[in-house]
Design an enzyme around this catalytic site. Structure first.
Site, short mmCIF file in Angstrom:
data_model
loop_
_atom_site.label_atom_id
_atom_site.label_comp_id
_atom_site.label_asym_id
_atom_site.label_seq_id
_atom_site.Cartn_x
_atom_site.Cartn_y
_atom_site.Cartn_z
N LEU A 1 0.83 -1.20 0.00
CA LEU A 1 0.00 0.00 0.00
C LEU A 1 0.87 1.26 0.00
O LEU A 1 0.36 2.36 0.17
CB LEU A 1 -0.94 -0.02 1.21
N LYS B 1 15.68 -6.98 0.92
CA LYS B 1 16.20 -6.00 1.89
C LYS B 1 17.68 -6.21 2.21
O LYS B 1 18.37 -5.26 2.56
CB LYS B 1 15.37 -6.04 3.18
N VAL C 1 12.60 -8.60 8.01
CA VAL C 1 12.28 -7.51 8.93
C VAL C 1 12.74 -7.83 10.37
O VAL C 1 12.82 -6.92 11.21
CB VAL C 1 10.76 -7.21 8.88
N ARG D 1 10.69 -21.61 11.40
CA ARG D 1 10.49 -22.93 10.79
C ARG D 1 11.83 -23.54 10.38
O ARG D 1 12.13 -24.68 10.69
CB ARG D 1 9.56 -22.79 9.58
N GLY E 1 0.26 -4.56 11.80
CA GLY E 1 1.45 -3.80 11.42
C GLY E 1 1.18 -2.48 10.72
O GLY E 1 2.10 -1.87 10.15
P1 ATR Z 1 12.75 -14.05 3.55
O1 ATR Z 1 12.76 -15.35 4.34
O2 ATR Z 1 13.07 -14.22 2.10
O3 ATR Z 1 13.50 -12.94 4.21
P2 ATR Z 1 10.36 -13.01 4.62
O4 ATR Z 1 8.98 -12.84 4.04
O5 ATR Z 1 11.01 -11.85 5.22
O6 ATR Z 1 11.24 -13.62 3.46
O7 ATR Z 1 10.32 -14.18 5.67
C1 ATR Z 1 9.38 -15.14 5.62
C2 ATR Z 1 9.31 -15.77 7.01
O8 ATR Z 1 8.10 -16.51 7.10
C3 ATR Z 1 10.43 -16.75 7.25
O9 ATR Z 1 10.81 -16.70 8.59
C4 ATR Z 1 9.77 -18.08 6.90
O10 ATR Z 1 10.33 -19.20 7.51
P3 ATR Z 1 11.52 -20.00 6.79
O11 ATR Z 1 12.79 -19.27 7.13
O12 ATR Z 1 11.45 -21.36 7.36
O13 ATR Z 1 11.23 -19.97 5.30
C5 ATR Z 1 8.39 -17.84 7.45
N1 ATR Z 1 7.40 -18.73 6.87
C6 ATR Z 1 6.91 -18.71 5.61
N2 ATR Z 1 6.01 -19.69 5.43
C7 ATR Z 1 5.92 -20.36 6.61
C8 ATR Z 1 5.17 -21.48 7.10
N3 ATR Z 1 4.30 -22.14 6.30
N4 ATR Z 1 5.33 -21.88 8.39
C9 ATR Z 1 6.20 -21.25 9.20
N5 ATR Z 1 6.95 -20.18 8.81
C10 ATR Z 1 6.81 -19.75 7.54
#
Ligand code: ATR
Length: 263
Positions: free
Chosen positions: A15, A65, A129, A150, A232
């Protein structure tokens, strides 16, 4: 007309254009702000566009980022510590990376009037973040920060960078005063976090970094159990406010009209 963009992948949910274009209008700034869906291979072109002045400034969001840092000339101190950049600008010919998520989170916390001191904080997630949230919390005199992700390895890397945090396996027993969802789970309406939120005790604070949708299942369930909840939205508005101020050397208003824009 000056051009501003936000790059990310996905980017449809952002947004930022709505907010910045509104502030351009009310501040009589001749500029436009739009989204750009990007791949890693586009980052170099983005920086070139900033260098040439085709673009005046940019925001950077998930998942770039950290990656964007490879292309920058300088980092602000906050961007350096967190290795996370969400705002780009050109200053005396150099492309500088700033981190306005930290101030965004701090100001959002102040807005909730929640007293963080001596609180036990649990963060879910270890993505882009999270270093900014950890950095802001460390300044707020909380008693403990725990990260659960995870993919354990990613949380462990953060644990090596921020020595005071504890890292736990996903699915470990939950124990906190405040829990922060910093995962992407919740961006889709039906997403549910597969952790057990029973037997937590009363009056916990559930904070979700997600602001679109307004209320994730994480917050809905917490509200049903009479916990304090917050999404947020204000963090998003305040990080944008800080970015706007860096670009235009002018502080835009945050009033009811602005807050109601973000829905
Ligand atoms: P990035 O990991 O590329 O920095 P992000 O959107 O900032 O992207 O982070 C996504 C977060 O959501 C991560 O902590 C991710 O966990 P993983 O490191 O294991 O990928 C978490 N996440 C996404 N899908 C998830 C799920 N189904 N269950 C638990 N955590 C999830």
């Amino acid at each position: 007309m000056k051009k501003f963009i936000v790059i990310g992948n996905p980017i449809d949910h952002s947004l930022s254009p709505k907010l910045h274009n509104y502030w351009f209008k009310v501040n009589n700034i001749n500029a436009e702000y739009h989204t750009k869906l990007a791949q890693v291979s586009d980052l170099v072109n983005l920086i070139n566009s900033l260098r040439k002045g085709e673009i005046e400034g940019a925001n950077v969001t998930v998942p770039f980022k950290n990656e964007i840092i490879n292309f920058l000339d300088e980092l602000s101190p906050e961007a350096k510590v967190t290795r996370s950049v969400n705002t780009l600008l050109k200053d005396q010919g150099k492309i500088i990376g700033h981190n306005t998520d930290i101030a965004g989170f701090e100001l959002a916390m102040r807005h909730t009037k929640y007293d963080l001191s001596q609180k036990n904080i649990l963060i879910l997630g270890a993505g882009g973040v999270v270093p900014s949230i950890v950095y802001a919390l460390e300044k707020s005199k909380v008693s403990k920060i725990t990260i659960m992700n995870r993919t354990f390895e990613k949380a462990k890397i953060l644990g090596e960078r921020f020595k005071n945090i504890e890292v736990k396996k996903w699915g470990s027993q939950l124990n906190f005063d405040m829990i922060i969802n910093a995962t992407s789970l919740g961006l889709s309406k039906n997403d549910k976090i597969d952790l057990r939120f029973e037997d937590l005790g009363d009056n916990k604070f559930f904070y979700d970094v997600i602001y679109n949708p307004i209320q994730t299942n994480f917050l809905k369930d917490a509200k049903r159990n009479f916990h304090k909840t917050e999404n947020g939205k204000m963090m998003f508005i305040y990080q944008a406010h800080q970015a706007f101020t860096l670009w235009h050397k002018k502080m835009p208003d945050i009033n009811d009209e602005v807050i109601n824009l973000i829905k």
